[in-house]
Design an enzyme around this catalytic site. Sequence first.
Site, mmCIF file in Angstrom:
data_model
loop_
_atom_site.group_PDB
_atom_site.id
_atom_site.type_symbol
_atom_site.label_atom_id
_atom_site.label_comp_id
_atom_site.label_asym_id
_atom_site.label_seq_id
_atom_site.Cartn_x
_atom_site.Cartn_y
_atom_site.Cartn_z
ATOM 1 N N TYR A 1 7.917 6.202 2.536
ATOM 2 C CA TYR A 1 6.936 5.800 3.539
ATOM 3 C C TYR A 1 6.564 7.056 4.326
ATOM 4 C CZ TYR A 1 7.938 0.866 2.544
ATOM 5 O OH TYR A 1 8.070 -0.359 1.939
HETATM 6 C C1 LIG Z 1 0.589 -0.756 -1.185
HETATM 7 C C2 LIG Z 1 1.923 -0.068 -1.266
HETATM 8 C C3 LIG Z 1 3.051 -0.834 -1.547
HETATM 9 C C4 LIG Z 1 4.315 -0.218 -1.616
HETATM 10 N N1 LIG Z 1 5.410 -0.984 -1.895
HETATM 11 C C5 LIG Z 1 6.632 -0.400 -1.947
HETATM 12 C C6 LIG Z 1 7.815 -1.166 -2.219
HETATM 13 O O1 LIG Z 1 7.767 -2.373 -2.412
HETATM 14 N N2 LIG Z 1 9.002 -0.514 -2.228
HETATM 15 C C7 LIG Z 1 9.106 0.826 -2.016
HETATM 16 O O2 LIG Z 1 10.217 1.364 -2.074
HETATM 17 N N3 LIG Z 1 8.013 1.571 -1.775
HETATM 18 C C8 LIG Z 1 6.790 0.996 -1.735
HETATM 19 N N4 LIG Z 1 5.686 1.772 -1.475
HETATM 20 C C9 LIG Z 1 5.844 3.220 -1.276
HETATM 21 C C10 LIG Z 1 5.894 3.946 -2.620
HETATM 22 O O3 LIG Z 1 7.188 3.800 -3.182
HETATM 23 C C11 LIG Z 1 5.627 5.438 -2.413
HETATM 24 O O4 LIG Z 1 4.362 5.629 -1.852
HETATM 25 C C12 LIG Z 1 5.747 6.216 -3.736
HETATM 26 O O5 LIG Z 1 5.993 7.562 -3.462
HETATM 27 C C13 LIG Z 1 4.500 6.056 -4.548
HETATM 28 O O6 LIG Z 1 4.601 6.642 -5.798
HETATM 29 P P1 LIG Z 1 3.240 6.923 -6.600
HETATM 30 O O7 LIG Z 1 3.603 7.595 -7.856
HETATM 31 O O8 LIG Z 1 2.443 5.667 -6.638
HETATM 32 O O9 LIG Z 1 2.490 7.872 -5.578
HETATM 33 P P2 LIG Z 1 1.916 9.374 -5.666
HETATM 34 O O10 LIG Z 1 1.008 9.473 -4.498
HETATM 35 O O11 LIG Z 1 1.380 9.654 -7.009
HETATM 36 O O12 LIG Z 1 3.208 10.238 -5.447
HETATM 37 C C14 LIG Z 1 3.989 10.195 -4.273
HETATM 38 C C15 LIG Z 1 4.732 11.514 -4.110
HETATM 39 O O13 LIG Z 1 5.551 11.780 -5.239
HETATM 40 C C16 LIG Z 1 5.113 12.960 -5.923
HETATM 41 N N5 LIG Z 1 5.104 12.677 -7.354
HETATM 42 C C17 LIG Z 1 4.429 11.670 -7.957
HETATM 43 N N6 LIG Z 1 4.655 11.703 -9.261
HETATM 44 C C18 LIG Z 1 5.477 12.734 -9.507
HETATM 45 C C19 LIG Z 1 6.045 13.276 -10.695
HETATM 46 N N7 LIG Z 1 5.791 12.729 -11.889
HETATM 47 N N8 LIG Z 1 6.829 14.371 -10.608
HETATM 48 C C20 LIG Z 1 7.076 14.920 -9.402
HETATM 49 N N9 LIG Z 1 6.570 14.450 -8.240
HETATM 50 C C21 LIG Z 1 5.776 13.358 -8.296
HETATM 51 C C22 LIG Z 1 3.716 13.213 -5.402
HETATM 52 O O14 LIG Z 1 3.347 14.576 -5.510
HETATM 53 C C23 LIG Z 1 3.799 12.720 -3.992
HETATM 54 O O15 LIG Z 1 4.418 13.684 -3.168
HETATM 55 C C24 LIG Z 1 4.427 1.178 -1.400
HETATM 56 C C25 LIG Z 1 3.281 1.926 -1.114
HETATM 57 C C26 LIG Z 1 2.037 1.319 -1.043
HETATM 58 C C27 LIG Z 1 0.825 2.142 -0.719
#
Ligand SMILES: Cc1cc2nc3c(=O)[nH]c(=O)nc-3n(C[C@H](O)[C@H](O)[C@H](O)COP(=O)(O)OP(=O)(O)OC[C@H]3O[C@@H](n4cnc5c(N)ncnc54)[C@H](O)[C@@H]3O)c2cc1C
Length: 551
Positions: free
Chosen positions: A474
């Site tokens: 978060y």
């Molecule tokens: C609508 C919504 C619902 C959510 N629900 C939950 C929930 O139920 N439980 C929970 O725990 N969290 C929840 N989250 C938070 C979520 O876990 C984080 O935002 C998570 O980091 C998202 O991962 P992403 O790959 O979608 O995001 P991205 O924006 O792609 O990545 C997030 C971060 O991780 C890095 N990253 C991504 N992929 C990689 C990779 N392959 N290698 C290295 N670094 C990488 C990115 O550079 C960035 O810093 C929610 C968020 C939102 C917006």
Amino acid sequence: MALTSYSSVVAIALLFSLTSSSSADTHEKFVHCLYSYPLNSTISITEVVYTQTNSSYLSILDFSIQNPRFSNASSKPLVIVTPLVVSHIQATIICSQRHGMHIRIRSGGHDYEGLSYVAKVPFVVIDLINLREIKVQIENNTAWVQAGATLGELYYRISEKSTTLGFPGGVWPTVGTGGHFSGGGYGFLMRKYGLAADNVIDAQIIDVKGNLLDREAMGEDLFWAIRGGGGASFGVIVAWKIKLVPVPSIVTVFNVARTLEQNAAKVIHEWQLVANKLDEGLTIRVNLVRVNSSKNGNPTVLAIFESMYLGGVDQLIPLMQKSFPQLGLVKEDCIEMSWIDSVLYTAKCTRGQPLEALLHRNGNDLPFFKAKSDYVRDPIPDVGLQGLLRFFYEDEGQDAFIQFTPYGGKMNEISESEIPFPHRSGNIFHINHMVRWREEGDEAAQRYINWIRRLYSYMEPYVSKSPRAAYVNYRDLDIGVNSDGYTSYRQASIWGHKYFKNNFNRLVRVKTKVDPLNFFKNEQSIPSIKSKGKGRNTKVEILGAVNAFIK
Ligand SMILES: Cc1cc2nc3c(=O)[nH]c(=O)nc-3n(C[C@H](O)[C@H](O)[C@H](O)COP(=O)(O)OP(=O)(O)OC[C@H]3O[C@@H](n4cnc5c(N)ncnc54)[C@H](O)[C@@H]3O)c2cc1C
Ligand SMILES: *[C@@H]1O[C@H](CO)[C@@H](O)[C@H](O)[C@H]1NC(C)=O
Ligand SMILES: *[C@@H]1O[C@H](CO)[C@@H](O)[C@H](O)[C@H]1NC(C)=O
Ligand SMILES: *[C@@H]1O[C@H](CO)[C@@H](O)[C@H](O)[C@H]1NC(C)=O
Ligand SMILES: *[C@@H]1O[C@H](CO)[C@@H](O)[C@H](O)[C@H]1NC(C)=O
Ligand SMILES: *[C@@H]1O[C@H](CO)[C@@H](O)[C@H](O)[C@H]1NC(C)=O
């Protein structure tokens, strides 16, 4: 593999940083480098490189922006690469170092502060949207999941193979496994099985030298760091191997709502006394939203007790009568279904929709939002709760969303240093404070952001202290950021200790070992203590950091 040796890459990168050049130059040279990079693949990289003049550039960029607050960002990537194979990532990492480009890595794009696709420096986005293969190996209850796959895709693929296996990750289906697992990841199975990151047993990462490493090759330190320490500081995670967990063929869900007039505050008070002590197969979270009362149309706060139980309703009712009678749960409130149906139900609050809804990647028509997190270790007294509820009556509270998620169960059994995610025993629940709005423009954004900042400072007496803990998934840049172009240990430890407590120092040690020149950096990346920014001497700081490690 025909990779350029690391030292020459570094030498070229250093040389480059001494020569000034326009960003147009930079990105042309960078793209040229990508095209001429000796690939270990027959799949050409020219198919997956999008520059700003490409007609598909904007749609590719926007597709995974999950917080439209950052859709307007003026600082867009010069190039987007959507790799099809590992060597496309290797090429991007090496060419970026050669040509002074920064990298942002995007899987699902849910970063609360947009760090996976916004930066103030010339940068390239590695968007893993094409790397989302999921191989479920039912024989040994494991799966390999590529980092670009979403949670919904993962749960769907598991359910194709088994009705009695699941995975303890987040609730929202479009969240990417790349970011989610690397920051922890929790959902309705956390009290029974811990976090997603607790159930990762192997991984593939590409490091700053372009090497593809599995668990054995990366070593236990780096493998520890990427399970909760945030992936983006260490390299590009390509895939995770996870341990699937047993779920019963029938689970029970319920959503019971109470307005303030229906004694919601009293029920929340009772909930705080039992939420983390309930049977670990039962998770009841509380969602707070503002609604208009059906009686008189006046605004009130609705508390929705949203729940999933790993078992049938006939076991659940006696359990609730014994542990939490104040909610007054009756059989009619409950629905029995398969675990995979509960995944869809808890995400979308709908039944009967085809499971394929879990595969849809784009949440259209999203609101702008800003969020923060907190941990509650002692029940919030009634007076404190009343004050929190009052925020909902302000204009900006209209579409706010506050969620209490209970800890306890398995979370108490895992040590704080097992993985970088440190928030374990002693927490009753975790808060996700979120403000949402639809009005365009900076002025509106500022008003809503100020609202949540005021709410956050109001909550200070009632939540964890020294540090005031926060959940890295978060992400909240208000709790501290690295300076532009220079990542100081001391400055990073301000936010670092909130996210990681004492694990922060080990993360710094791992970072220093695997990325000593701090190539993988952003506003909240783990600092390397050997890194030197432009022209600043850090001797004193490094000594301080080293001393901090020794204790
Ligand atoms: C609508 C919504 C619902 C959510 N629900 C939950 C929930 O139920 N439980 C929970 O725990 N969290 C929840 N989250 C938070 C979520 O876990 C984080 O935002 C998570 O980091 C998202 O991962 P992403 O790959 O979608 O995001 P991205 O924006 O792609 O990545 C997030 C971060 O991780 C890095 N990253 C991504 N992929 C990689 C990779 N392959 N290698 C290295 N670094 C990488 C990115 O550079 C960035 O810093 C929610 C968020 C939102 C917006
Ligand atoms: C390419 O990579 C694969 C596996 O990653 C390896 O087996 C193969 O030998 C490599 N080929 C070349 C030409 O380096
Ligand atoms: C845009 O980029 C893609 C991927 O590299 C390429 O296939 C396509 O031809 C480009 N389109 C234009 C109009 O440049
Ligand atoms: C798990 O099963 C797969 C086959 O689906 C097999 O390839 C793999 O070696 C097995 N792993 C272990 C640890 O037994
Ligand atoms: C609640 O009432 C206000 C004022 O009457 C109205 O503007 C708003 O749209 C209503 N909200 C909902 C969710 O119905
Ligand atoms: C985005 O930009 C457009 C056009 O410049 C502007 O009208 C709109 O208000 C902006 N939105 C936000 C959220 O700033």
